[in-house]
Design an enzyme around this catalytic site. Structure first.
Site, PDB file in Angstrom:
ATOM      1  CE  LYS A 209      -2.969   3.149   0.662  1.00 21.57           C
ATOM      2  NZ  LYS A 209      -4.147   3.535  -0.055  1.00 21.57           N
ATOM      3  CB  CYS A 263      -3.143   8.842   0.536  1.00 23.87           C
ATOM      4  SG  CYS A 263      -4.813   8.767   1.175  1.00 23.87           S
TER       5      CYS A 263
END
Ligand code: SAJ
Length: 407
Positions: A209, A263
């Protein structure tokens, strides 16, 4: 059908809880903010995402989704809380896992034998193991023994603005602390995920991720660095990238005023923190992207006279959304106000300025800003600005950070 408890009802937890509920699972959504719990229980939402209101309303009306301030018993617990970074005194960015720790500890009174505990929050390598350690510690404090708990990291990869589509259609990764945990997670997500689900271990899932967002950050940094080089050499970066991208194996991304969102500008730091000597390229990419707003401010200040009015077109962190958090456009507007310029902000997706700009800028319609400003800085490539032409901006100085305005 097994039941779920989803901890954190934000951009990831709320759509995830809702989609499980609409597929017939009993879901308890937990959030520490009373207003969030009340809003969701009344079938409304506290965040903006296309069609999320419809999904949440359907989930609540089905009777399968209920929100509460505290967790309750369930077969599966999904942790979807924020994982920001903190800036240490020496300037290093270090992960702040306090929300994950609090969530893990909070389920100790209610977990039962054989429960599955899934960490969805984007996390540094080793966090799933920490979730187990925190929960074990809390169980010991409570004098409880609970057998056969399973743990997995199943990161979310949905794109803000297209979350509901991607929730269903993106491939997923399920990384368990044991193969059984990976397999149980896969069976759960197969409830609604129509794409492939890949099984691995928790540490690989965690780094996968982070790697995805670091990859994008490095590629955007490449485009941003090119824009700095082009500014210096007097070359049009948009034409340059368009031409270079005609090569069959070159696909350069678009430069902009910097990288925003929650993010991409955060996750690479978790890798840098874990392997500072090795992650040299990732650190530099972060620095390049973080420096871009300051470059834009310098360009505007060079173009604007003292006290000039500057039209800032767009405040969101990217095109066609209303999310102003962690937005380089907001940072730039604030820095221009600090420099004593009159900031006329145009953001068709919001009705009020964010706190950071209140009292320092005016939120005005596009036509108003264009009539009053001597300098125009285009910060977000919203569809609303797509039709702008150089003709309309005649007599004004233009800084187009997204390459939107055509002749
Ligand atoms: N940006 C550029 N140039 C580009 C592309 C993006 O300057 O060519 C800027 C945008 O304007 C924005 C920032 O980068 O400020 C990030 O935008 P984005 O659309 O690339 O990504 P996010 O932050 O909305 O979502 C990302 C996605 N990750 C990847 O594409 C690898 C999403 O799939 C993740 O789920 C999400 O982060 C997350 O939650 O981690």
């Amino acid at each position: 059908m097994s039941s779920l408890c989803v901890l954190g009802l934000g951009y990831i937890g709320l759509p995830t809880a809702s989609i499980f509920a609409t597929k017939g699972r009993r879901v308890l959504g937990v959030d520490v903010t009373p207003a969030v719990v009340e809003t969701i229980n009344s079938g409304r939402i506290h965040i903006q995402e296309p069609d999320l209101d419809v999904l949440v309303r359907a989930a609540v009306q089905s009777g399968n989704l209920k929100a509460a301030l505290k967790p309750g018993p369930a077969d599966t617990f999904i942790i979807a809380v924020p994982t920001p970074f903190q800036v240490r005194a020496d300037g290093a960015r270090v992960p702040d896992l306090s929300f994950v720790e609090a969530a893990a500890r909070s389920i100790a009174p209610v977990v039962a034998a054989g429960n599955l505990i899934i960490l969805e929050s984007t996390s540094p390598v080793g966090t799933t193991e920490k979730v187990k350690a925190w929960l074990d510690d809390e169980l010991t404090k409570l004098g409880r023994t609970v057998d056969g708990l399973l743990y997995a990291h199943c990161p979310e990869r949905i794109l803000p603005g297209q979350m509901l589509k991607e929730l269903v259609s993106n491939d997923r990764i399920c990384g368990g602390l044991t193969p059984e945990a990976s397999a149980r997670s896969r069976d759960l997500y197969a409830t609604f995920c129509t794409a492939q689900i890949f099984l691995t271990d928790a540490r690989t899932a965690e780094l996968a991720k982070l790697t995805e967002n670091a990859f994008r950050d490095v590629n955007i940094a490449f485009a941003n660095e090119l824009s700095l080089i082009c500014d210096k050499l007097g070359i049009n970066v948009w034409e340059l990238i368009g031409l270079a991208n005609r090569h069959p194996r070159v696909k350069i991304l678009q430069p902009g005023p910097g990288v925003g969102g929650h993010c991409i500008a955060v996750d690479p730091w978790f890798i840098v923190d874990a392997a500072p000597a090795e992650a040299r390229l990732l650190r530099t990419a972060r620095e390049v992207n973080d420096s871009k707003p300051h470059h834009v401010v310098a360009q505007v200040r060079a173009a604007a006279g003292k006290d000039a009015a500057v039209a800032c077109l767009g405040l969101a962190f990217k095109a066609n959304i209303d999310d102003l958090r962690e937005s380089p456009a907001v940072e730039i507007a604030g820095l221009l106000a600090d420099a004593g310029l009159k900031v006329l902000a145009v953001e068709p997706h919001v009705t009020a300025l964010p706190k950071a700009l209140q009292g320092r800028a005016e939120l005005v319609p596009l036509a108003d800003a264009l009539a009053r400003a001597s300098v125009v800085v285009l910060l977000v490539d919203h569809r609303a600005f797509a039709g702008l032409t150089l003709e309309q901006l005649k007599g004004k100085k233009l800084i187009d950070t997204r390459g939107v305005i055509r002749g």
